[in-house]
Scaffold this active site. Structure first.
Site, PDB file in Angstrom:
ATOM      1  N   SER A 136       0.865  -1.183   0.000  1.00 36.72           N
ATOM      2  CA  SER A 136       0.000   0.000   0.000  1.00 36.72           C
ATOM      3  C   SER A 136       0.899   1.230   0.000  1.00 36.72           C
ATOM      4  O   SER A 136       2.060   1.147   0.434  1.00 36.72           O
ATOM      5  CB  SER A 136      -0.856   0.014   1.270  1.00 36.72           C
ATOM      6  OG  SER A 136      -1.494   1.257   1.446  1.00 36.72           O
ATOM      7  N   TYR A 149      -2.134  -0.881  10.364  1.00 32.91           N
ATOM      8  CA  TYR A 149      -2.041  -0.972   8.899  1.00 32.91           C
ATOM      9  C   TYR A 149      -0.722  -0.351   8.443  1.00 32.91           C
ATOM     10  O   TYR A 149      -0.009  -0.912   7.610  1.00 32.91           O
ATOM     11  CB  TYR A 149      -3.238  -0.253   8.269  1.00 32.91           C
ATOM     12  CG  TYR A 149      -3.437  -0.535   6.791  1.00 32.91           C
ATOM     13  CD1 TYR A 149      -3.924  -1.766   6.358  1.00 32.91           C
ATOM     14  CD2 TYR A 149      -3.165   0.427   5.825  1.00 32.91           C
ATOM     15  CE1 TYR A 149      -4.128  -2.023   5.003  1.00 32.91           C
ATOM     16  CE2 TYR A 149      -3.362   0.184   4.474  1.00 32.91           C
ATOM     17  CZ  TYR A 149      -3.845  -1.049   4.068  1.00 32.91           C
ATOM     18  OH  TYR A 149      -4.050  -1.313   2.727  1.00 32.91           O
TER      19      TYR A 149
HETATM   20  N1  LIG Z   1      -8.641  -0.670  -1.373  1.00 36.96           N
HETATM   21  C1  LIG Z   1      -7.641   0.146  -1.115  1.00 36.96           C
HETATM   22  O1  LIG Z   1      -7.815   1.372  -1.010  1.00 36.96           O
HETATM   23  C2  LIG Z   1      -6.239  -0.389  -0.959  1.00 36.96           C
HETATM   24  C3  LIG Z   1      -5.170   0.506  -1.058  1.00 36.96           C
HETATM   25  C4  LIG Z   1      -3.880   0.029  -0.920  1.00 36.96           C
HETATM   26  C5  LIG Z   1      -3.663  -1.310  -0.712  1.00 36.96           C
HETATM   27  N2  LIG Z   1      -4.709  -2.167  -0.614  1.00 36.96           N
HETATM   28  C6  LIG Z   1      -4.410  -3.585  -0.392  1.00 36.96           C
HETATM   29  O2  LIG Z   1      -4.922  -4.326  -1.463  1.00 36.96           O
HETATM   30  C7  LIG Z   1      -5.159  -5.669  -1.039  1.00 36.96           C
HETATM   31  C8  LIG Z   1      -6.544  -6.083  -1.498  1.00 36.96           C
HETATM   32  O3  LIG Z   1      -7.499  -5.298  -0.814  1.00 36.96           O
HETATM   33  P1  LIG Z   1      -8.869  -4.815  -1.458  1.00 36.96           P
HETATM   34  O4  LIG Z   1      -8.886  -3.343  -1.377  1.00 36.96           O
HETATM   35  O5  LIG Z   1      -9.092  -5.465  -2.769  1.00 36.96           O
HETATM   36  O6  LIG Z   1      -9.852  -5.335  -0.324  1.00 36.96           O
HETATM   37  P2  LIG Z   1     -11.156  -6.273  -0.359  1.00 36.96           P
HETATM   38  O7  LIG Z   1     -11.588  -6.300   1.047  1.00 36.96           O
HETATM   39  O8  LIG Z   1     -12.085  -5.844  -1.425  1.00 36.96           O
HETATM   40  O9  LIG Z   1     -10.561  -7.686  -0.779  1.00 36.96           O
HETATM   41  C9  LIG Z   1      -9.713  -8.404   0.072  1.00 36.96           C
HETATM   42  C10 LIG Z   1      -9.936  -9.889  -0.162  1.00 36.96           C
HETATM   43  O10 LIG Z   1      -9.055 -10.595   0.724  1.00 36.96           O
HETATM   44  C11 LIG Z   1      -9.798 -11.655   1.307  1.00 36.96           C
HETATM   45  N3  LIG Z   1      -9.189 -12.013   2.599  1.00 36.96           N
HETATM   46  C12 LIG Z   1      -9.217 -11.307   3.752  1.00 36.96           C
HETATM   47  N4  LIG Z   1      -8.588 -11.983   4.729  1.00 36.96           N
HETATM   48  C13 LIG Z   1      -8.162 -13.147   4.166  1.00 36.96           C
HETATM   49  C14 LIG Z   1      -7.449 -14.273   4.649  1.00 36.96           C
HETATM   50  N5  LIG Z   1      -7.080 -14.352   5.945  1.00 36.96           N
HETATM   51  N6  LIG Z   1      -7.167 -15.269   3.796  1.00 36.96           N
HETATM   52  C15 LIG Z   1      -7.559 -15.204   2.508  1.00 36.96           C
HETATM   53  N7  LIG Z   1      -8.239 -14.175   1.980  1.00 36.96           N
HETATM   54  C16 LIG Z   1      -8.535 -13.162   2.811  1.00 36.96           C
HETATM   55  C17 LIG Z   1     -11.210 -11.133   1.455  1.00 36.96           C
HETATM   56  O11 LIG Z   1     -12.143 -12.174   1.590  1.00 36.96           O
HETATM   57  C18 LIG Z   1     -11.361 -10.351   0.166  1.00 36.96           C
HETATM   58  O12 LIG Z   1     -11.841 -11.154  -0.884  1.00 36.96           O
HETATM   59  C19 LIG Z   1      -4.976  -5.662   0.481  1.00 36.96           C
HETATM   60  O13 LIG Z   1      -3.701  -6.174   0.802  1.00 36.96           O
HETATM   61  C20 LIG Z   1      -5.057  -4.190   0.832  1.00 36.96           C
HETATM   62  O14 LIG Z   1      -4.373  -3.886   2.022  1.00 36.96           O
HETATM   63  C21 LIG Z   1      -5.992  -1.736  -0.743  1.00 36.96           C
END
Ligand SMILES: NC(=O)c1ccc[n+]([C@@H]2O[C@H](COP(=O)([O-])OP(=O)(O)OC[C@H]3O[C@@H](n4cnc5c(N)ncnc54)[C@H](O)[C@@H]3O)[C@@H](O)[C@H]2O)c1
Length: 255
Positions: A136, A149
């Protein structure tokens, strides 16, 4: 690395950024896309859509991660590309209880350790493979309203750097993705302070990753302004902390 004809695993593949990656990899001609998630129903639905494989996996459990990798190898052959993408956020500062710190540490950091440890020997032997960590911008800058985080995403960036340094010149393509706010379940309430610069679509992140893989690039910055912010931070750390304090006072006065 080109995705065409490759065997690819995406953790957290059922929703958000992971789902967009799975769709893009399938469109780019991957041989097999494995949608791995704790949300197995979501994984099955997406796998049916893209003609991929669904696997239930809790990335916080090493035995689940090892089983995901070994099962995929047995069914599809060596894994060419592994995207360690699953992650969570917890609101709150230092008061967050130890059990929650432990949970976010296991999901946002140890999951990458478990998968890299299971994959790297085979990849090194073959002299090829890709390993992607979704960190991130909070891992380069900070997430003011979430201490856990910020800490775990910094750890994830450090881990990715170390893997790139140690294995990047031995045939392993290591990349780290560092976006600000992206539209997903995680940002369904608006994205908070991370969304000050706007919310990107998850498909944009997936496209940027594919471009980085094609170029063999380590750093994936879907929000280009993050590079400028990081340069400010590196140039004058004290000024950067004061600027972040002003941002907190303006946008999160209750913290
Ligand atoms: N959305 C944002 O603004 C953002 C920004 C920067 C980084 N990220 C990172 O991107 C990645 C994806 O996040 P997202 O935004 O798509 O979120 P999201 O919540 O839409 O998707 C996350 C997915 O991970 C799965 N998950 C959660 N815990 C789990 C576990 N213990 N084992 C297996 N699967 C698990 C969930 O079921 C979900 O399908 C994360 O690492 C998040 O930190 C997100």
């Amino acid at each position: 690395m080109q995705v065409k004809d490759k065997v690819v695993i995406v953790t957290g593949g059922s929703n958000g950024i992971g789902a967009a990656m799975c769709r893009r990899f399938a469109q780019a001609g991957a041989r097999t896309v494995v949608v791995a998630d704790i949300d197995v129903q979501g994984a099955r639905t997406l796998a049916a859509e893209i003609n991929g494989r669904a696997v239930r996996c809790d990335v916080a459990k090493e035995e689940d991660v090892i089983q995901l990798i070994r099962q995929t190898e047995a069914a599809c052959g060596p894994i060419d590309l592994y995207c360690s993408n699953a992650g969570i956020i917890l609101q709150g500062l230092i008061e967050v209880p130890n059990a929650d710190w432990q949970r976010i540490w296991e999901i946002n950091v140890m999951s990458h350790v478990y998968s890299a440890r299971a994959l790297l020997p085979g990849m090194l032997e073959r002299g090829s493979g890709g390993f992607v960590i979704t960190a991130s911008a909070a891992g380069l800058l900070n997430q003011i309203d979430s201490t856990s985080y910020s800490a775990t995403k910094h750890a994830a960036v450090g881990l990715a750097e170390n893997l790139a340094i140690n294995y990047g010149d031995r045939g392993i393509q290591v990349s780290v993705i560092c976006p600000m706010a992206v539209r997903s379940l995680m940002t369904r309430k608006g994205g908070g302070i991370a969304a000050l610069d706007g919310i990107l679509e998850a498909e944009q992140v997936a496209d940027d990753l594919i471009a980085a893989l094609n170029e063999g690039r380590f750093m994936v910055l879907p929000h280009p302004q993050v590079k400028g912010y990081l340069e400010h931070k590196a140039t004058d750390y004290e000024r950067w902390i004061r600027g972040m304090q002003r941002l907190r006072a303006r946008h999160l006065p209750s913290l």
